[in-house]
Motif scaffolding. Structure first.
Motif, PDB file in Angstrom:
ATOM      1  N   MET A  46      -8.727  26.793 -43.490  1.00  0.00           N
ATOM      2  CA  MET A  46     -10.118  26.495 -44.607  1.00  0.00           C
ATOM      3  C   MET A  46     -11.237  26.566 -43.768  1.00  0.00           C
ATOM      4  N   THR A  47     -12.365  27.338 -44.974  1.00  0.00           N
ATOM      5  CA  THR A  47     -13.598  27.247 -43.792  1.00  0.00           C
ATOM      6  C   THR A  47     -14.571  26.546 -44.590  1.00  0.00           C
ATOM      7  N   VAL A  48     -15.824  26.097 -44.033  1.00  0.00           N
ATOM      8  CA  VAL A  48     -16.745  25.035 -43.782  1.00  0.00           C
ATOM      9  C   VAL A  48     -17.548  26.008 -43.462  1.00  0.00           C
ATOM     10  N   ILE A  49     -19.259  26.155 -44.522  1.00  0.00           N
ATOM     11  CA  ILE A  49     -20.554  26.471 -44.339  1.00  0.00           C
ATOM     12  C   ILE A  49     -21.003  25.569 -44.449  1.00  0.00           C
ATOM     13  N   VAL A  50     -21.746  25.633 -43.679  1.00  0.00           N
ATOM     14  CA  VAL A  50     -22.752  24.223 -44.045  1.00  0.00           C
ATOM     15  C   VAL A  50     -24.630  25.340 -43.711  1.00  0.00           C
ATOM     16  N   THR A  51     -24.920  24.644 -44.767  1.00  0.00           N
ATOM     17  CA  THR A  51     -26.320  25.395 -44.561  1.00  0.00           C
ATOM     18  C   THR A  51     -27.369  24.346 -44.892  1.00  0.00           C
ATOM     19  N   GLY A  52     -28.663  25.377 -43.791  1.00  0.00           N
ATOM     20  CA  GLY A  52     -29.402  24.166 -43.783  1.00  0.00           C
ATOM     21  C   GLY A  52     -29.445  22.558 -42.899  1.00  0.00           C
ATOM     22  N   ALA A  53     -29.000  22.660 -41.897  1.00  0.00           N
ATOM     23  CA  ALA A  53     -28.413  21.808 -41.002  1.00  0.00           C
ATOM     24  C   ALA A  53     -29.292  22.538 -39.845  1.00  0.00           C
ATOM     25  N   GLN A  54     -30.057  23.394 -39.900  1.00  0.00           N
ATOM     26  CA  GLN A  54     -31.278  23.914 -38.588  1.00  0.00           C
ATOM     27  C   GLN A  54     -32.337  23.331 -39.260  1.00  0.00           C
ATOM     28  N   GLU A  55     -32.270  23.180 -40.386  1.00  0.00           N
ATOM     29  CA  GLU A  55     -33.718  22.575 -41.289  1.00  0.00           C
ATOM     30  C   GLU A  55     -33.872  21.333 -41.499  1.00  0.00           C
ATOM     31  N   THR A  56     -32.753  20.742 -41.580  1.00  0.00           N
ATOM     32  CA  THR A  56     -32.655  19.426 -42.014  1.00  0.00           C
ATOM     33  C   THR A  56     -32.763  19.022 -40.197  1.00  0.00           C
ATOM     34  N   ALA A  57     -32.342  19.474 -39.232  1.00  0.00           N
ATOM     35  CA  ALA A  57     -32.448  18.658 -37.608  1.00  0.00           C
ATOM     36  C   ALA A  57     -34.261  19.129 -37.622  1.00  0.00           C
ATOM     37  N   ALA A  58     -34.801  19.824 -37.307  1.00  0.00           N
ATOM     38  CA  ALA A  58     -36.216  20.488 -37.661  1.00  0.00           C
ATOM     39  C   ALA A  58     -36.947  19.767 -38.059  1.00  0.00           C
ATOM     40  N   ALA A  59     -36.944  19.196 -39.632  1.00  0.00           N
ATOM     41  CA  ALA A  59     -37.145  18.082 -39.895  1.00  0.00           C
ATOM     42  C   ALA A  59     -37.312  16.559 -39.884  1.00  0.00           C
ATOM     43  N   LEU A  60     -35.816  16.273 -39.192  1.00  0.00           N
ATOM     44  CA  LEU A  60     -36.072  14.429 -38.372  1.00  0.00           C
ATOM     45  C   LEU A  60     -36.983  14.967 -36.929  1.00  0.00           C
ATOM     46  N   LEU A  61     -36.641  15.633 -36.161  1.00  0.00           N
ATOM     47  CA  LEU A  61     -37.519  16.260 -35.179  1.00  0.00           C
ATOM     48  C   LEU A  61     -39.237  15.673 -35.366  1.00  0.00           C
ATOM     49  N   ARG A  62     -39.578  16.612 -36.488  1.00  0.00           N
ATOM     50  CA  ARG A  62     -41.360  16.277 -36.580  1.00  0.00           C
ATOM     51  C   ARG A  62     -41.408  14.718 -37.218  1.00  0.00           C
ATOM     52  N   GLY A  63     -40.010  14.384 -38.014  1.00  0.00           N
ATOM     53  CA  GLY A  63     -39.892  13.011 -38.387  1.00  0.00           C
ATOM     54  C   GLY A  63     -39.919  11.842 -36.696  1.00  0.00           C
ATOM     55  N   MET A  64     -39.650  12.166 -36.143  1.00  0.00           N
ATOM     56  CA  MET A  64     -39.009  11.181 -34.633  1.00  0.00           C
ATOM     57  C   MET A  64     -40.692  11.370 -34.036  1.00  0.00           C
ATOM     58  N   LEU A  65     -41.764  12.524 -34.302  1.00  0.00           N
ATOM     59  CA  LEU A  65     -42.587  12.527 -33.342  1.00  0.00           C
ATOM     60  C   LEU A  65     -43.812  11.892 -33.870  1.00  0.00           C
ATOM     61  N   ARG A  66     -43.131  12.443 -35.186  1.00  0.00           N
ATOM     62  CA  ARG A  66     -44.370  11.435 -35.768  1.00  0.00           C
ATOM     63  C   ARG A  66     -44.012   9.846 -36.385  1.00  0.00           C
TER      64      ARG A  66
END
Length: 125
Positions: A1-21
């Motif tokens: 089984m192969t799992v491909i995750v897309t957008g994880a880096q963008e989601t992490a970056a958005a969460l970090l920006r949100g936490m800083l705000r």
């Protein structure tokens, strides 16, 4: 089984920006409410002939603790009549208490809750 995750880096970056705000906005909310409590307490204790300088001794300071922004509100012992804070708030065997800090904090608690709600909403919208 192969799992491909897309957008994880963008989601992490958005969460970090949100936490800083959120940190910035929560600090603002705490500072605004601390200022209101300070002014409210000073107003509640103003007008006592034997405490002319005490209201001006009430200050606040902001810091960041392990749980986020914190404010310490009360009389500055380095200012005129500031060392009388505990005696004034809680009284003594010879003096009745003149509660002003506790009631001011209670009166402004909902303002802090609302400020934190706004901080969270603005950080993650």
């Amino acid at each position: 089984m192969t799992v491909i995750v897309t957008g994880a880096q963008e989601t992490a970056a958005a969460l970090l920006r949100g936490m800083l705000r959120l940190e910035r906005n929560a600090t603002t909310a705490v500072a605004v409410t601390a200022g209101k409590v300070k002014r409210d307490a000073a107003q509640r204790i103003s007008g006592h002939s034997h405490l002319p300088a005490y209201p001006a001794s009430i200050t606040y300071s902001l810091s960041h603790g392990p749980m986020g922004p914190e404010a310490e509100i009360g009389p500055d012992k380095g200012r005129r009549q500031g060392p009388l804070g505990n005696l004034i708030e809680y009284g003594s065997i010879h003096n009745a208490p003149l509660p002003h800090l506790g009631p001011a904090l209670d009166a402004n608690a909902d303002d802090l809750v609302r400020g934190i709600e706004i901080a969270v909403w603005q950080a993650f919208r």
